[in-house]
Design an enzyme around this catalytic site. Structure first.
Site, PDB file in Angstrom:
ATOM      1  CD  GLN A 210      -3.130   5.919  -3.986  1.00  0.00           C
ATOM      2  OE1 GLN A 210      -3.734   6.488  -4.888  1.00  0.00           O
ATOM      3  NE2 GLN A 210      -2.941   6.466  -2.800  1.00  0.00           N
TER       4      GLN A 210
ATOM      5  CB  SER B 196      -8.187  -0.448  -2.443  1.00  0.00           C
ATOM      6  OG  SER B 196      -7.341  -0.492  -1.327  1.00  0.00           O
TER       7      SER B 196
ATOM      8  CG  ASP C  16      -4.998  -1.228  -3.235  1.00  0.00           C
ATOM      9  OD1 ASP C  16      -5.373  -2.415  -3.060  1.00  0.00           O
ATOM     10  OD2 ASP C  16      -4.968  -0.387  -2.313  1.00  0.00           O
TER      11      ASP C  16
ATOM     12  NE  ARG D 225      -4.305  -1.527   1.446  1.00  0.00           N
ATOM     13  CZ  ARG D 225      -5.483  -1.442   2.024  1.00  0.00           C
ATOM     14  NH1 ARG D 225      -5.623  -0.784   3.166  1.00  0.00           N
ATOM     15  NH2 ARG D 225      -6.538  -1.989   1.463  1.00  0.00           N
TER      16      ARG D 225
ATOM     17  CE1 TYR E 168      -5.431  -4.904   4.571  1.00  0.00           C
ATOM     18  CE2 TYR E 168      -3.070  -4.941   4.173  1.00  0.00           C
ATOM     19  CZ  TYR E 168      -4.365  -5.075   3.712  1.00  0.00           C
ATOM     20  OH  TYR E 168      -4.585  -5.387   2.403  1.00  0.00           O
TER      21      TYR E 168
END
Lengths: 377, 377
Positions: A127, A133, A130, A122, A229
């Site tokens: 991004q 997500s 990802d 992350r 997390y």
């Protein structure tokens, strides 16, 4: 010969996504790569073979798709599917490596270089890769729609000639990507939303979406760890937390819980006492169902009714919104492919933080430390 | 002896509403009326007998509830239920009098004074008794939730690291109460909404909700008649209208159709050609299903998939949101009761526009002209 990317159909029950969509295929073929899509792979996501062909893909058999240089997929491969992968080929997809280390081990034995989309670090540069997500956003949105559909009340405040209807109260537990999307969607629909997360760092984001951030009157250290997390809290603190949540849960029309810790059983946030405090007709959507659930009464993959409270334990909400879920997933794969492959071939790069983070097998070995530790245990 | 109001349980398949809710019962008992609720009548709406008792009601048998001075109900009574009504008693509820004149006739023969909630005139003084509008608001809201849940895409525009997702296009046909609530709900969820209605008068209201008002390039007179309902267009004009809607429907992810004309088959707005123009995965929610549907392919009470287009023909959406639907309906009944009854008894008043509009049977006779005409035909 140009790098051949294979897109086999998904075979897991209920999976309607497909790893690549036509506009991503077009980008790849324009860059000189060859894309081979299994016949019918797009059916669940309403994409026809003709649309894939128009984007430059070849329609191939299941065996041909799996025997490509680089295979992209949504669900972890079955044993039979792993056997179809060529030694020396590359596999990119979700692998649940911490929950299913045995799959990783089989990929290593098959001689496949495998990248787990869950392990993309992350960091800002990653991004756009990802996938976790992206899928969490789908799940958070969908959870609210399911709840709104099950609730015997309106979400919004409504002022009508037949009197005023008060807005529904929605409580979101866990303000990660899924939780934040759930908050945003419930707010859009006009509900009064509050949210709880053990990480104080998310407070401002929660509030900026128009929700109230619940602060429980107990002492827990800020639990945001380096990877973003939530760390698992110590057992006693978890019990306290669940206890302190009871009255908040009891006041809610809808509870959406999203607290998961990769590789562990989901923390218990909703006890039997909390469910007993809720009114009949209220709804719990437990997005942590795949890892056991945040609610003790959740049955993964089922909807149970306990004293009139409807407890839904969905296992794969992104599959229920397959057009956009496939599109978003395909874009994260595109970013991975563009980062690590050229038409000449795939370039493993262990100096690269993203590659190193995501790569779980290489040269016949399991290369991820945590997966190795799980396999050794 | 005080006026005894009976609340029998609903027996129609799938009906979860109940005619009165505890806070309305409380208002009535405080005013000196006696309320008798059938055991278990609130179950579908998550209301217990104990809650009704706490509000001042007596829990009674089915026979006792039907044998009250004034019986309030949601669904039209069955033949067996009509037989339980006492001669000289009053019945208030939905009766679909123009679709089911035979029920009205049976009520007259039973010697019951019946008021049809559908026939409460649309005048300002009667707004708080407008049960049809209250239920239409529920249906319009619920239609959008069902559509959003079935659509394989997001409703809102979403800007994520995995790319931008475009908002869904929702087309609402018919901008009455249900249509306006559908527009408002789809807008809340972030969709791009357009709406069509044969009545130009609703244009501003549609636009004030953030939707585009479709103007079809053909010549139709403004069809708003005195009662506010849409007049049926002449057959040829309807054909033109459906034809002109084809490209608009074809561009939509979701179509919600709400055009109904009381006592007639719903107008066809969505032809087979229009469905063929839609993309696979798109959704039609046809709220006119109970009167045949605005879409030629609608099967009332079912969901059919035609070339990948999901066509839903719900028959009773308010029953699927029973808490608020019951609450809103009960308030319209409260207003009716307060207008025409005292603890001493029910006072028919044919000088009163509302009473005269709603009353369909009196002194053993069918007194509504349109129902009489249907029965004579």
């Amino acid at each position: 010969m140009a790098l051949r990317i294979g897109v086999p159909a998904e075979t897991a029950a209920g999976e309607r996504r497909v790893a690549l969509v036509p506009d991503v295929v077009k980008r790849l073929t324009q860059q000189g790569m060859s894309v081979r899509v299994e016949k019918g792979a797009g059916t669940g996501a309403f994409i026809t073979d003709a649309e894939f062909e128009a984007a430059g893909a070849q329609i191939v058999t299941r065996e041909e798709a799996w025997a490509s240089d680089l295979v992209v997929h949504v669900q972890p491969p079955s044993e039979a599917e792993i056997a179809l992968l060529r030694s020396g080929s590359v596999y990119i997809g979700f692998l649940s490596p911490l929950d299913h280390p045995e799959i990783v081990e089989k990929l290593a034995r098959q001689g496949v270089t495998a990248l787990a989309m869950e392990l993309v670090p992350r960091i800002s540069r990653a991004q756009k890769m990802d996938a976790l997500s992206a899928m969490a956003a789908v799940a958070g949105y969908k959870a609210v729609l399911i709840a709104a559909n099950l609730l015997p009340k309106f979400f919004p405040l409504l002022t009508t000639a037949a009197g005023t209807v008060r807005p529904a109260s929605v409580l979101v537990l866990g303000a990660g990507v899924a939780g934040l999307q759930a908050i945003a969607t419930a707010r859009r629909l006009g509900a009064r939303v509050s949210a709880y997360d053990i990480r104080d760092a998310v407070k401002e984001e929660v509030q900026s979406l128009g929700a109230t951030f619940l602060e429980l009157p107990f002492e827990v250290p800020d639990a945001q760890d380096v990877s973003g997390y939530a760390k698992a809290l110590a057992e006693e603190k978890q019990r306290q937390q669940a206890q302190l949540l009871v009255p908040h849960i009891g006041r809610s029309d809808v509870v959406i819980s999203t607290a998961q810790v990769p590789g562990r059983r989901a923390p218990v946030l909703i006890t039997e006492e909390a469910v007993a405090a809720m009114q009949p007709g209220t709804v719990i959507i437990d997005l942590a169902a795949p890892s056991g659930g945040n609610c003790v009464l959740t049955k993964p993959g089922e909807t149970v009714v306990h004293n009139g409270v409807q407890i839904v334990g969905p296992l794969n909400l992104p599959a229920e919104m397959p057009v956009h879920a496939s599109q978003m997933y395909a874009r994260t794969l595109l970013a991975m492919i563009q980062e690590f492959a050229t038409p000449e071939g795939f370039k493993p790069d262990f100096e690269d933080e993203i590659f190193k983070g995501a790569c779980v097998t290489y040269n016949g070995e399991v290369v991820n430390e945590r997966v190795r530790a799980l396999l050794a245990a």
